[in-house]
Motif scaffolding. Sequence first.
Motif, PDB file in Angstrom:
ATOM      1  N   GLU A   1       0.843  -1.198   0.000  1.00 50.57           N
ATOM      2  CA  GLU A   1       0.000   0.000   0.000  1.00 50.57           C
ATOM      3  C   GLU A   1       0.872   1.239   0.000  1.00 50.57           C
ATOM      4  O   GLU A   1       1.843   1.346   0.745  1.00 50.57           O
ATOM      5  CB  GLU A   1      -0.923   0.041   1.228  1.00 50.57           C
ATOM      6  N   GLN A   2       0.502   2.180  -0.878  1.00 54.30           N
ATOM      7  CA  GLN A   2       1.219   3.441  -0.978  1.00 54.30           C
ATOM      8  C   GLN A   2       0.958   4.284   0.275  1.00 54.30           C
ATOM      9  O   GLN A   2      -0.160   4.364   0.751  1.00 54.30           O
ATOM     10  CB  GLN A   2       0.696   4.154  -2.229  1.00 54.30           C
ATOM     11  N   SER A   3       2.004   4.917   0.799  1.00 55.99           N
ATOM     12  CA  SER A   3       1.807   5.850   1.907  1.00 55.99           C
ATOM     13  C   SER A   3       2.969   6.836   1.921  1.00 55.99           C
ATOM     14  O   SER A   3       3.901   6.729   1.132  1.00 55.99           O
ATOM     15  CB  SER A   3       1.701   5.101   3.239  1.00 55.99           C
ATOM     16  N   HIS A   4       2.901   7.804   2.830  1.00 57.26           N
ATOM     17  CA  HIS A   4       3.881   8.881   2.896  1.00 57.26           C
ATOM     18  C   HIS A   4       5.117   8.377   3.626  1.00 57.26           C
ATOM     19  O   HIS A   4       5.018   7.909   4.752  1.00 57.26           O
ATOM     20  CB  HIS A   4       3.233  10.047   3.645  1.00 57.26           C
ATOM     21  N   THR A   5       6.299   8.491   2.993  1.00 57.95           N
ATOM     22  CA  THR A   5       7.514   7.987   3.653  1.00 57.95           C
ATOM     23  C   THR A   5       7.796   8.729   4.936  1.00 57.95           C
ATOM     24  O   THR A   5       8.374   8.173   5.864  1.00 57.95           O
ATOM     25  CB  THR A   5       8.781   8.190   2.797  1.00 57.95           C
TER      26      THR A   5
ATOM     27  N   ALA B   1       5.573  10.345   6.953  1.00 53.97           N
ATOM     28  CA  ALA B   1       4.497  10.580   7.909  1.00 53.97           C
ATOM     29  C   ALA B   1       3.613   9.359   8.099  1.00 53.97           C
ATOM     30  O   ALA B   1       2.441   9.478   8.392  1.00 53.97           O
ATOM     31  CB  ALA B   1       3.661  11.777   7.445  1.00 53.97           C
ATOM     32  N   THR B   2       4.194   8.182   7.923  1.00 50.20           N
ATOM     33  CA  THR B   2       3.442   6.964   8.215  1.00 50.20           C
ATOM     34  C   THR B   2       4.296   6.146   9.181  1.00 50.20           C
ATOM     35  O   THR B   2       5.450   5.836   8.865  1.00 50.20           O
ATOM     36  CB  THR B   2       3.185   6.143   6.935  1.00 50.20           C
TER      37      THR B   2
ATOM     38  N   ARG C   1       2.882   0.563   7.838  1.00 44.39           N
ATOM     39  CA  ARG C   1       3.272   0.469   6.427  1.00 44.39           C
ATOM     40  C   ARG C   1       3.111  -0.934   5.871  1.00 44.39           C
ATOM     41  O   ARG C   1       3.287  -1.917   6.580  1.00 44.39           O
ATOM     42  CB  ARG C   1       4.741   0.863   6.267  1.00 44.39           C
TER      43      ARG C   1
ATOM     44  N   ILE D   1       9.610  10.112  -1.826  1.00 42.90           N
ATOM     45  CA  ILE D   1       8.935  10.310  -0.541  1.00 42.90           C
ATOM     46  C   ILE D   1       7.617   9.552  -0.461  1.00 42.90           C
ATOM     47  O   ILE D   1       6.727   9.925   0.293  1.00 42.90           O
ATOM     48  CB  ILE D   1       8.748  11.808  -0.217  1.00 42.90           C
ATOM     49  N   VAL D   2       7.506   8.466  -1.227  1.00 46.96           N
ATOM     50  CA  VAL D   2       6.310   7.633  -1.147  1.00 46.96           C
ATOM     51  C   VAL D   2       6.719   6.179  -0.923  1.00 46.96           C
ATOM     52  O   VAL D   2       7.569   5.653  -1.637  1.00 46.96           O
ATOM     53  CB  VAL D   2       5.461   7.739  -2.428  1.00 46.96           C
ATOM     54  N   VAL D   3       6.120   5.552   0.072  1.00 51.72           N
ATOM     55  CA  VAL D   3       6.329   4.116   0.297  1.00 51.72           C
ATOM     56  C   VAL D   3       5.715   3.381  -0.900  1.00 51.72           C
ATOM     57  O   VAL D   3       4.548   3.578  -1.215  1.00 51.72           O
ATOM     58  CB  VAL D   3       5.651   3.668   1.608  1.00 51.72           C
ATOM     59  N   PRO D   4       6.508   2.546  -1.597  1.00 47.87           N
ATOM     60  CA  PRO D   4       6.031   1.913  -2.839  1.00 47.87           C
ATOM     61  C   PRO D   4       4.802   1.031  -2.623  1.00 47.87           C
ATOM     62  O   PRO D   4       4.729   0.276  -1.660  1.00 47.87           O
ATOM     63  CB  PRO D   4       7.224   1.075  -3.291  1.00 47.87           C
TER      64      PRO D   4
ATOM     65  N   GLN E   1      -1.635  13.539   8.599  1.00 52.19           N
ATOM     66  CA  GLN E   1      -0.654  12.554   8.107  1.00 52.19           C
ATOM     67  C   GLN E   1      -0.046  11.779   9.281  1.00 52.19           C
ATOM     68  O   GLN E   1       1.175  11.626   9.382  1.00 52.19           O
ATOM     69  CB  GLN E   1       0.441  13.230   7.284  1.00 52.19           C
TER      70      GLN E   1
ATOM     71  N   SER F   1      12.797   4.842   4.851  1.00 52.15           N
ATOM     72  CA  SER F   1      12.351   3.995   3.752  1.00 52.15           C
ATOM     73  C   SER F   1      13.077   4.336   2.464  1.00 52.15           C
ATOM     74  O   SER F   1      13.731   5.371   2.360  1.00 52.15           O
ATOM     75  CB  SER F   1      10.854   4.163   3.511  1.00 52.15           C
TER      76      SER F   1
ATOM     77  N   MET G   1       5.810  15.243  11.075  1.00 52.19           N
ATOM     78  CA  MET G   1       6.862  14.361  10.567  1.00 52.19           C
ATOM     79  C   MET G   1       7.214  14.742   9.129  1.00 52.19           C
ATOM     80  O   MET G   1       8.351  14.640   8.695  1.00 52.19           O
ATOM     81  CB  MET G   1       6.373  12.914  10.582  1.00 52.19           C
TER      82      MET G   1
ATOM     83  N   SER H   1      -1.506   8.711   4.450  1.00 51.40           N
ATOM     84  CA  SER H   1      -1.442   9.807   3.477  1.00 51.40           C
ATOM     85  C   SER H   1      -0.556   9.391   2.319  1.00 51.40           C
ATOM     86  O   SER H   1       0.080   8.355   2.365  1.00 51.40           O
ATOM     87  CB  SER H   1      -0.948  11.100   4.123  1.00 51.40           C
ATOM     88  N   HIS H   2      -0.513  10.217   1.290  1.00 50.47           N
ATOM     89  CA  HIS H   2       0.113   9.839   0.001  1.00 50.47           C
ATOM     90  C   HIS H   2      -0.500   8.524  -0.443  1.00 50.47           C
ATOM     91  O   HIS H   2       0.192   7.626  -0.901  1.00 50.47           O
ATOM     92  CB  HIS H   2       1.629   9.716   0.120  1.00 50.47           C
TER      93      HIS H   2
END
Lengths: 422, 422
Positions: free
Chosen positions: A219-223, A225-226, A231, A272-275, B189, B260, B352, B378-379
Motif C-alpha cells: 500500500e502506498q503511503s507517505h515515507t 508521515a506513516t 506500512r 517520498i512515497v512508500v512503494p 498525516q 524507507s 513528521m 497519506s500519500h
Amino acid sequence: MDAQTFLTDFHHVAAIGATPAGGVDRQAATAEDKQTRDWFAAFAADRGWPVRVDTIGNMFALIEWTPGADFVLVGSHLDSQPLGGRFDGAYGVIAALHAADRLADRAGRGEPAPRYNLAVVNWFNEEGGRFAPSIMGSSVFAGLMDEEAMLRVTDLDGTTVRDALDAIGYRGTDPRPTAAAYAEIHIEQGRVLEREGIELGAVDRSWYTQKLDIEVVGEQSHTGATAMADRRDALVAASKVVVLVHDVTTEFEPESIVSSVGHLTLEPNSPIVVPRRVHLVADIRASSPAFVQQARALLLERISRVAHDHSLTINVTDFDVRPVQTFPQRSLEVTEKVAASLGIGVRRINTMAGHDSVAMNRIVPALMMFIPSIDGVSHCERELSSDEQMAIGVDALTAAAWELLHGELDGHGPAKAADGTP
Amino acid sequence: MDAQTFLTDFHHVAAIGATPAGGVDRQAATAEDKQTRDWFAAFAADRGWPVRVDTIGNMFALIEWTPGADFVLVGSHLDSQPLGGRFDGAYGVIAALHAADRLADRAGRGEPAPRYNLAVVNWFNEEGGRFAPSIMGSSVFAGLMDEEAMLRVTDLDGTTVRDALDAIGYRGTDPRPTAAAYAEIHIEQGRVLEREGIELGAVDRSWYTQKLDIEVVGEQSHTGATAMADRRDALVAASKVVVLVHDVTTEFEPESIVSSVGHLTLEPNSPIVVPRRVHLVADIRASSPAFVQQARALLLERISRVAHDHSLTINVTDFDVRPVQTFPQRSLEVTEKVAASLGIGVRRINTMAGHDSVAMNRIVPALMMFIPSIDGVSHCERELSSDEQMAIGVDALTAAAWELLHGELDGHGPAKAADGTP
C-alpha cells in the motif's frame, strides 16, 4: 588463410554501436541494429547472394547450388544486450558469412556437390532485452512462438515489434527458406573451455530454465508521515524476495544452478512515497529440471512467508519454461571429427544460456559449437575471446557446415525434449 | 453556516484527476494540475480578486484592503502524488479560499480594519513526485532554493520544470506579494489527533529529515550463463540495503523515527541480465536529529559491509538535509485561542512530513494547523477526513487568519532552526 579478412570484418562490426568500455549497444530493431543489418546485406550483395527478410525481421543470405533443394542454415544474431559484449551473437553471424564465402569457393572447385543449399541467417531479437521474450526470431521460425503475438510485443516506451521493424525497414515479406539442418558457433558464456585449455566445445544439451513473474502488492503511503508499524512497503518485501532468489542457489552443488532477478519496476517510484507495487522477474536455470523445481518450491514457500510477515500480497506466476534440449548425438560426432581434422582440442559441454540453436533443434537436427570466453563473462562489455580463438572457430564452423551440406545430419533429428514441462 | 459551500467546492475539486479507488493523480504541471489551477483562478475571478502567477508557477489570489501594505499568505498546494489522496494540500488551498471569502465579508462589515492585505496561495510542486525536490515553489519564494536551478530540474521523461509550466500556461511573470506572515491548514498525516479524539493540532515543530543518495555499482553479466560465484549483482546488494534502511528503525523507540526507500532504478533492467547498477534514495526522519544521525552512522557501516561481501562499490551521499524547524510560540497560542473560542479540542503536535509552512517559517512567522486524518494514512488513495472535521478546520483557519491580519504574529518570527545541519 582467410583469418585476416574475417578478423577485419569482425572488428569493423564491433565498432557499430560501440560503447566507451569496449562493448556494444545494439538492441533489437534500433538504429544500431539497422546498421549491422545493412552491413550484412552489403556483404551478401558484394558476392551476389540474394537476401531475404521475413515477416519477423529474420535475414537470410542465400547460396543456391541446387535450385529447389532445402537449406542448411548457419548463423546467429547481430542484436546485443544494452551495454552488451561485441562477441555474443555477432561472432556467430560473421563467422557464418565467412564460412559461406569459403564454402562457395570450395563447392565451385568441383569437390562433391552439396546436397543442400546454404543460407546464412541473422535472427531477429535473440537477446530479448528490449522486447521479451528472447530468442524471438528463431522461435517464430520454428513455430514455437506465435508471430502475430510477437509483433504486438512492446518495449518500455510502448513501441511494438511491428512498428520498430517497420521503422528500420526490416519487416520483410519474403518466404522463409526451408531448413534441413542448422549450425551455430558462439562464445561459451562460461569458463569451462578456458579453464581446461580446450579450443572447441560440442554442445550436447541445454539447461532447464524457467522464469517467475512476481508481483508484490502493498500500500502506498507517505515515507515521512506513516509510522513504520502502519506500512505495507512493497519494496521491502520485494527486496527480501530478490535476496531469497539469490540465496536459494547455495542449497545446491556449486555450478549446478543459477538464479537471479534482472528486471524490477516499482510504483510510484517517488523518493517520498512508500512503494505500493513492485514487479520483478526471477530467472532460474539448472542442469537438471529437478533442481529448478526444487528451488522453485522452496521459493514459493519462502515468498508466501514474506507476504504474510508484511501483510501484503505476492502473486507468483510461472512463465517461459524451457525444457532441457538434447542436441543429436551425430552433431557432437561431427564437431569431434572436425576438431580432429583441425588438430584442436574438443569437449562436450552444456549450454546454460538459451540460443537460437536450441529453438532450431526442435525442428531440424542442429549443431552448436562454443569457443572459449576469457573469464567466462557475457552480457557484459568486457566479454572477450582472442583473435586466434575466433579464427579457429571459423575454420571449425566451415568444416562442420560442409558436412551438413552433404547430409551428415540427415535422419538424426530433430531431438525431442528430454522431458516435458513441469 | 458556509460549511456546505466549502464542502461542495472541496468535493468538486476532488473529482479533478480522480482515480477509481477514491484518490487523485494530479502531479505538478500536468493537465490535471492545470485544471485545478484554472478552478482556483475562476474562484478568485468570480469574486473580483486579482490573481498573480510568479516565475516558478506559484499562484496568489489577492484581497487588498490597504494598498501598499504587506500580505498575510494563507494556502497550501493543489498538486498531488501519483495516485495520491484528495485531501493532502487541496484541503488547505480550498479552506484558504473559503476563509478569504468569509474574511472579505467580515472586513467589509466594519470590524477593526486589517493591518495587512490577504493572499490565498497555491504553491507549485509541494509533492516532488514528478520533479524533485519537494516543497519547491514555497522554497523558491523563501529563497531556500535557486529558481534557475529548479526550472532546469527534469522529470523521468526529461521534461524540465520550465517547459512543463510553459506547457500548461502557468509560468508567470507577476511580482510576488511581500509576505508578513503565513498560515496553513492540512490533514495530520498521522493518527495522533484521531487516537486522542482532538479536533485541531497546533504544529510546534518539524522533524529532522535527510536523504541518502545510494549508488550500487556491480558488474553486468548473463543471468543464465554466469556462475553464481562470478557475479557482482548490483540488485542483490541494493536489496540488502533496502532491508537495512527499513530495519534500522527497530533499534529506536516506536514512532520516534521512520525510514524507507521510495525510489529505485536499475540498469540495464533486462530479465536475463545481472544488473550492473542500482540507484536508490533513502529517506530518514526523526523527532530528534540525534536519532537520524545515529541511524545514518549504523547504515553507513552496514552498507560498507554489504559492498565488501559482494565485491562491489556502494557510494552514499547525504542530501536534502532539513533541520528541525520550530514554529513561533505565539502561533501556537493563536491556534489555542481560536480553538477555545470555537469550543473544540486542541493539542500541540510535531509534523513528521515537510510542508510549505516549514519553508515559509524560515522567512516570516508561520502558523500551521492539523485536522485529524482517519487511520493516519497519506500519500495514498484511501486518505480520509470527514466533512465535519474539514468544516471545523475551515472555521479555525478563518479565525486564525483574522488574528494574523491584525498583526498577532508581528515580531514573533521568523524562527531560527533549532539546530544546524550535521
